[in-house]
Scaffold this motif. Structure first.
Motif, PDB file in Angstrom:
ATOM      1  N   VAL A 166      -6.610 -19.672   0.403  1.00 44.32           N
ATOM      2  CA  VAL A 166      -5.520 -19.330  -0.516  1.00 44.32           C
ATOM      3  C   VAL A 166      -4.208 -19.310   0.267  1.00 44.32           C
ATOM      4  CG1 VAL A 166      -4.575 -17.609  -2.090  1.00 44.32           C
ATOM      5  CG2 VAL A 166      -7.056 -17.992  -1.997  1.00 44.32           C
ATOM      6  N   ALA A 167      -3.219 -20.038  -0.236  1.00 44.84           N
ATOM      7  CA  ALA A 167      -1.901 -20.111   0.414  1.00 44.84           C
ATOM      8  C   ALA A 167      -0.904 -19.211  -0.308  1.00 44.84           C
ATOM      9  CB  ALA A 167      -1.402 -21.549   0.427  1.00 44.84           C
ATOM     10  N   ARG A 168       0.273 -19.076   0.265  1.00 44.57           N
ATOM     11  CA  ARG A 168       1.389 -18.330  -0.324  1.00 44.57           C
ATOM     12  C   ARG A 168       1.012 -16.872  -0.603  1.00 44.57           C
ATOM     13  NH1 ARG A 168       0.805 -23.044  -2.725  1.00 44.57           N
ATOM     14  NH2 ARG A 168      -0.051 -22.142  -4.641  1.00 44.57           N
ATOM     15  N   VAL A 169       0.411 -16.226   0.389  1.00 44.42           N
ATOM     16  CA  VAL A 169      -0.021 -14.833   0.246  1.00 44.42           C
ATOM     17  C   VAL A 169       0.981 -13.912   0.944  1.00 44.42           C
ATOM     18  CG1 VAL A 169      -1.870 -13.168   0.633  1.00 44.42           C
ATOM     19  CG2 VAL A 169      -2.437 -15.583   0.234  1.00 44.42           C
ATOM     20  N   ARG A 170       1.392 -12.869   0.241  1.00 48.76           N
ATOM     21  CA  ARG A 170       2.264 -11.839   0.802  1.00 48.76           C
ATOM     22  C   ARG A 170       1.611 -10.473   0.619  1.00 48.76           C
ATOM     23  NH1 ARG A 170       7.704 -13.462   0.782  1.00 48.76           N
ATOM     24  NH2 ARG A 170       7.814 -15.712   1.108  1.00 48.76           N
ATOM     25  N   LEU A 171       2.087  -9.496   1.363  1.00 50.31           N
ATOM     26  CA  LEU A 171       1.567  -8.131   1.236  1.00 50.31           C
ATOM     27  C   LEU A 171       2.352  -7.359   0.184  1.00 50.31           C
ATOM     28  CD1 LEU A 171       0.893  -6.899   4.893  1.00 50.31           C
ATOM     29  CD2 LEU A 171      -0.799  -7.218   3.074  1.00 50.31           C
ATOM     30  N   TRP A 172       1.652  -6.636  -0.652  1.00 50.52           N
ATOM     31  CA  TRP A 172       2.260  -5.669  -1.563  1.00 50.52           C
ATOM     32  C   TRP A 172       1.263  -4.543  -1.763  1.00 50.52           C
ATOM     33  CZ3 TRP A 172       1.351  -4.650  -7.096  1.00 50.52           C
ATOM     34  CH2 TRP A 172       2.265  -3.700  -7.607  1.00 50.52           C
ATOM     35  N   GLY A 173       1.611  -3.346  -1.299  1.00 51.64           N
ATOM     36  CA  GLY A 173       0.690  -2.218  -1.382  1.00 51.64           C
ATOM     37  C   GLY A 173       0.700  -1.568  -2.750  1.00 51.64           C
ATOM     38  N   ARG A 174       0.428  -0.266  -2.789  1.00 53.37           N
ATOM     39  CA  ARG A 174       0.408   0.480  -4.040  1.00 53.37           C
ATOM     40  C   ARG A 174       1.176   1.775  -3.847  1.00 53.37           C
ATOM     41  NH1 ARG A 174      -1.021  -3.779  -4.736  1.00 53.37           N
ATOM     42  NH2 ARG A 174      -2.877  -4.610  -5.705  1.00 53.37           N
ATOM     43  N   GLY A 175       1.779   2.243  -4.917  1.00 49.91           N
ATOM     44  CA  GLY A 175       2.485   3.507  -4.852  1.00 49.91           C
ATOM     45  C   GLY A 175       1.550   4.680  -5.125  1.00 49.91           C
ATOM     46  N   VAL A 176       2.065   5.882  -4.888  1.00 48.37           N
ATOM     47  CA  VAL A 176       1.301   7.086  -5.187  1.00 48.37           C
ATOM     48  C   VAL A 176       2.278   8.137  -5.706  1.00 48.37           C
ATOM     49  CG1 VAL A 176       1.481   7.969  -2.808  1.00 48.37           C
ATOM     50  CG2 VAL A 176      -0.386   8.757  -4.294  1.00 48.37           C
ATOM     51  N   ASP A 177       1.834   8.920  -6.667  1.00 54.20           N
ATOM     52  CA  ASP A 177       2.660   9.970  -7.253  1.00 54.20           C
ATOM     53  C   ASP A 177       2.615  11.186  -6.326  1.00 54.20           C
ATOM     54  OD1 ASP A 177       3.810  12.021  -8.734  1.00 54.20           O
ATOM     55  OD2 ASP A 177       2.987  11.307 -10.635  1.00 54.20           O
TER      56      ASP A 177
END
Length: 373
Positions: A166-177
């Motif tokens: 898989v190409a064009r992969v970036r990191l994006w995590g998750r938020g928390v309250d």
């Protein structure tokens, strides 16, 4: 910006995909964008009464053997809804069934797509049927490979995607309250109810399903001065109650009630080896708890070994038992790990992560515009 969020799961479902899709929709509305959600239909006709934006439900059936999971059926509603919304971008949340159809529709309509990788489906195939990993990866590779950008929640997940082409992969995590999940919600009365003898409370929160390997907690059940607390439901519930006779099972909990339980624990133990992220680890850290988790997948990015908790070899009951024993004997260390964990997640709000996501959307739109020019 007009965004269509196509998700394999949405509230009232309780899981990572549903929660992330809901938070994404809420953030887009707060920032003045116009989201639309497309999700599998659920039995409750009033399920979307409190949704932050319009929701289009696609006919679905419960997954055999796991009724809480619903699988969308083929429907023309997906393409029609994307077209009617005049979408600038399609967000595919954990695409596998509904997301594949949405990708095909977006491609026909020439709408850019951002695919969010959230579930280790190959690992699930290995757990449930002992095969099918290559088939799962072929499907994942097809949908993510067609996306303008894929967002992976952890470095381990990004490696898996890239290793499978898989190409064009970036990191994006998750938020928390970090307001809801907070050490101040610790409840002495709840602690006394769960452990009248003052035992150390070691908790698990999540689905009770084979891939979560909650059975590994049997290694800590019965340890002197330790009481297990299990929060959640799922197809493995009955078997786990028999396997963990000393544990307190609290069923499914949400909202402030769940936050109160988190803050009232002494140690959080996660057991699943197939997590691409692991939101409950973040919620435990926000609640000021030391964390024990497998050294695999998402927890590798979340837990700093011997600073915010302990990482143990995946699916190793002896290592899990030793970690619980070590933390049970060291109240000062538990407190230090808990404080460090809380500090680590304080900046990971859904507002911050939501703005980061919008940044990815805007980059994809600019790239599409540049190619068209």
């Amino acid at each position: 910006m007009r965004v269509v969020i196509v998700t394999e799961s949405f509230p009232p479902d309780i899981n990572g995909v549903a929660h992330c899709a809901l938070q994404t929709a809420r953030h887009l509305v707060r920032r003045g964008h116009q989201p639309l959600v497309i999700a599998p239909a659920v039995p409750d006709p009033h399920a979307d009464a409190g949704a932050p934006c319009p929701v289009v439900r696609v006919p679905s059936l419960p997954l055999p053997g796991y009724a809480q999971v619903r699988v969308a059926l083929p429907s023309r509603r997906v393409a029609a809804a994307i077209a009617a919304h005049r979408a600038d971008l399609v967000h595919l949340a954990g695409p596998f069934v509904l997301g594949v159809r949405a990708m095909a529709a977006a491609t026909r309509l020439r709408v850019p797509t951002v695919a969010v990788y959230q579930t280790d489906l190959a690992g699930y195939a290995r757990t449930y049927v002992g095969a099918g990993e290559s088939t799962a990866w072929r499907r994942l590779r097809a949908v993510h490979g067609a996306a303008d950008r894929t967002l992976a929640p952890s470095r381990a997940a990004r490696r898996d995607l890239e290793d499978h082409g898989v190409a064009r992969v970036r990191l994006w995590g998750r938020g928390v309250d970090t307001t809801r999940f907070h050490p101040s919600h610790r409840d002495p009365d709840l602690r006394r109810a769960l452990a009248p003898d003052g035992a150390l409370l070691v908790g698990y929160v999540g689905r009770l399903a084979p891939e979560k390997r909650v059975d590994l907690l049997a290694a800590a059940d019965g340890l002197p001065g330790v009481r297990l607390v299990v929060v959640g439901d799922g197809p493995s519930g009955a078997a786990l109650r028999a396997r963990l006779p000393g544990a307190r099972f609290l069923g499914r909990r949400t909202g402030d009630d769940l936050a109160r339980i988190f803050a009232s624990l002494d140690v959080f133990a996660h057991t699943g080896p197939y997590e691409t992220f692991c939101q409950t680890v973040q919620e435990a850290m926000a609640s000021g708890l030391p964390v024990i988790a497998p050294a695999a997948g998402g927890p590798l990015d979340l837990v700093a070994h011997r600073r915010t908790g302990l990482l143990v070899p995946p699916e190793d009951p002896t290592a899990l038992r030793e970690a619980v024993t070590a933390l049970a004997a060291a109240p000062g260390l538990r407190a230090a790990y808990g404080r460090a964990g809380r500090t680590e997640v304080e900046g990971r709000t859904w507002e911050a992560l939501g703005d980061e996501l919008v940044g990815h959307y805007l980059e994809v739109l600019r790239e599409r515009t540049a190619v068209a020019a």
